[in-house]
Design an enzyme around this catalytic site. Structure first.
Site, short mmCIF file in Angstrom:
data_model
loop_
_atom_site.label_atom_id
_atom_site.label_comp_id
_atom_site.label_asym_id
_atom_site.label_seq_id
_atom_site.Cartn_x
_atom_site.Cartn_y
_atom_site.Cartn_z
N GLU A 34 38.08 23.68 43.13
CA GLU A 34 37.97 25.04 43.42
C GLU A 34 38.28 25.54 44.74
OE1 GLU A 34 36.74 28.81 44.16
OE2 GLU A 34 36.79 28.13 42.07
N ARG A 194 31.97 50.05 40.71
CA ARG A 194 30.88 49.49 40.11
C ARG A 194 29.63 49.28 41.17
NH1 ARG A 194 33.56 43.83 39.68
NH2 ARG A 194 34.59 45.01 41.60
N TYR A 234 24.12 49.42 31.88
CA TYR A 234 23.19 48.52 31.17
C TYR A 234 22.13 47.71 31.95
CZ TYR A 234 27.08 45.03 31.62
OH TYR A 234 28.02 44.36 32.19
#
Length: 443
Positions: A34, A194, A234
Site C-alpha cells: 500500500e 458529498r 441513505y
C-alpha cells in the site's frame, strides 16, 4: 494438498483487501503493498446490494461490527416541484436469487476497517501481510525461477507467484496487460458534492425533520425535472449518520462559471452545494445549511472496457481494471465480485496434487471469461443513472456482453440484473472446465 501461492496485491483499498480475504481463505499467502502510510479509506458511504452482501457474508463479514443499516426500500422523487412527487417506490427484496442476501448501506471507513481486520487479523487461512509506505512504480516480468514482482519507489523489488493490481482508478498497471498501451481513466462531465449529517440534527430542525419521516429508512434519489441533477440519500453507521451525494450530469454547462480546475478532487463549499440544490424543495435546500463539512468536489471518471483483464501472471481488479461512474453505486461491488471470483477459481482444494504455479494461466483465463462481460456491462450501464437515457443500452457493444436477447433495455431491468451471484458463476465455470479437462485426459 498443493503448496500455496505467494500472491502480491498492489493496493489496500476495498479491492485489494477483498482480494486478500478471498485468496487467504482459498489457501494462499498474500502480501499487500500500500502506497500510503495510513491505510484508512476516506470518503462517504457505500451501498452493498445483494450481489456484494452475499460475498461479504460468505467471508464471515460481521454487519454489526461494520454498523450497517438495512434500508427498507427505494424511492425516486422529483424534488424541484411543490409538493415533491414520488415517481417510483419499492420495498427491499432480500431474496433476488433465492438465498436471502440483504441490502446494506454503510460508511466507507467502517467497511474498510472491517475488511482490513478480515484480511490481516485472525480468521480462516494465513493472515495477509500489509506493508504500508510501499508505492509500486513498475511491474517486474518473470525471473529465472518463474516469479514475477513489482518495483517499489525505493528501488526494492518484491517477488511472488502472482501479482493482483488493485491500486485504483489512477493505476497504470493495465499498460503491462495491454503490451505498453496506456488507457488512463478520463474525467467526465459528471461530478458530485458529498456530505454527511447527523440524523439527530435533521430531526431537530423543523424544516428537515419531515424528510426523515417520509423516508422511513428507504434509500432515496431526488432528481431535478430536467434530470440533470440529483441527490442520493441513505443512512449509515447504525442510522446515526445520513449520507448525501449531490450529482450534476452536465457540470461544464451548469457550473460553467465555477472555479473548476483539471484536478480530480477540488475543494467544495456551501455555495457550490446550494447551487447543486437550486430549485429543490426548501426542506432539501435546508440540508445544505446544516452541514459543517463538505467533501471535495469529486469529478467522476471512467474508461471504455478493456479487451483483456490479465496477462501472464498479472491480473487487474477493481477500479484498476474497470473504473466506472458511480450512478449505480457498483464500483465497490464489482471489486468485491472480482475478489470473490478469484477466491473461487484459485481455491487450493480444486488444484489437486499439481503445483498451483502451473495452473495460474488457466485460472486467470477463467477469471477473465467470468468477469470481463459482467464488469464491462456495468461500466457501460453506469454511464447514466437509472432515471436517465443511456445510449449505451441500445448499442451492439453492450448487447454483445449478454446472451442473445438477454440484454437489459432500461435502468430498472439493469438494476435487477445486478443481483447475479458471481461467485456461483465462477465455481460453475471452474467445475465445467475441470470436467472437460478430465474427459480429455481420459480419451
Amino acid at each position: 494438498m498443493s503448496q500455496p501461492l505467494h500472491i502480491l496485491i498492489v493496493g489496500a483499498g476495498i479491492a485489494g483487501l477483498s482480494a486478500a480475504i478471498a485468496l487467504r481463505q482459498a489457501g494462499h499467502y498474500c502480501t499487500i503493498l500500500e502506497r500510503s502510510t495510513f491505510s484508512r479509506e476516506v470518503g462517504a458511504a457505500v451501498t452493498s446490494n445483494p450481489n456484494m452482501s452475499r460475498i461479504l457474508l460468505s467471508w464471515g463479514f460481521d454487519p454489526v461490527a461494520a454498523r450497517v443499516v438495512q434500508p427498507q426500500g427505494f424511492e425516486l422523487v422529483v424534488a424541484d416541484v411543490q409538493p415533491m412527487k414520488v415517481l417510483h417506490s419499492s420495498e427491499t427484496r432480500d431474496d433476488p436469487v433465492g438465498d436471502r442476501a440483504p441490502t446494506w448501506t454503510m460508511h466507507r471507513v467502517d467497511l474498510h476497517e472491517t475488511l482490513r481486520r478480515m484480511a490481516c487479523g485472525e480468521g480462516e487461512g494465513e493472515r495477509a501481510e500489509l506493508r504500508l509506505g510501499c508505492g509500486v512504480v513498475e511491474f517486474e516480468e518473470e525471473d529465472e525461477k518463474g516469479d514475477v514482482g513489482v518495483k517499489l519507489e525505493n528501488g526494492e523489488v518484491v517477488r511472488g507467484d502472482l501479482v493482483v493490481a488493485a491500486d485504483g482508478v489512477h493505476s497504470m498497471m493495465h499498460r503491462y496487460v495491454l503490451d505498453g498501451e496506456e488507457r488512463p481513466a478520463k474525467i467526465t462531465d459528471s461530478s458530485t458534492v458529498r456530505f454527511m449529517l447527523k440524523t439527530e440534527d435533521i430531526l431537530r430542525n423543523e424544516k428537515t425533520r419531515g424528510l426523515l419521516d417520509l423516508k422511513k429508512r428507504k434509500n432515496g434519489i431526488y432528481i431535478s425535472s430536467d434530470k440533470t441533477r440529483y441527490v442520493i440519500w441513505y443512512p449509515c453507521r447504525n442510522n446515526e449518520l445520513q449520507n448525501f451525494s449531490a450529482y450534476c450530469l452536465n457540470t461544464s454547462v451548469f457550473e460553467a462559471d465555477a472555479d473548476h480546475t483539471e484536478s480530480w478532487n477540488i475543494k467544495a463549499n456551501r455555495s457550490l452545494l446550494r447551487r447543486r440544490l437550486q430549485g429543490f424543495d426548501p426542506a432539501m435546500l435546508e440540508l445544505a445549511e446544516l452541514t459543517d463539512e463538505i467533501l471535495p468536489l469529486w469529478k467522476c471518471a471512467d474508461r471504455d472496457p478493456l479487451p483483456r483483464f490479465y496477462k501472464n501472471k498479472l491480473v487487474l481488479v477493481g477500479d484498476a481494471c474497470h473504473p466506472m461512474l458511480p450512478h449505480y453505486g457498483s464500483g465497490a461491488a464489482q471489486a468485491i465480485e472480482d475478489a470473490g471470483a478469484l477466491g473461487a477459481l484459485f481455491d487450493i482444494s480444486t488444484m489437486g496434487q499439481v503445483s498451483p504455479k502451473t495452473l495460474i494461466g488457466e485460472r486467470l483465463e477463467l477469471f477473465e471469461r467470468v468477469r470481463m462481460p459482467r464488469a464491462s456491462a456495468l461500466q457501460l450501464m453506469s454511464r447514466a443513472p437509472i432515471f436517465a437515457n443511456n445510449p449505451e443500452l441500445g448499442g451492439e457493444r453492450f448487447k454483445s456482453l449478454f446472451p442473445e436477447g438477454k440484454a437489459p433495455s432500461n435502468g430498472f431491468e439493469l438494476a435487477a440484473c445486478i443481483a447475479q451471484d458471481s461467485v456461483k458463476v465462477a465455481r460453475e465455470t471452474l467445475e465445467a472446465h475441470l470436467t472437460e479437462t478430465a474427459k480429455k485426459e481420459n480419451r
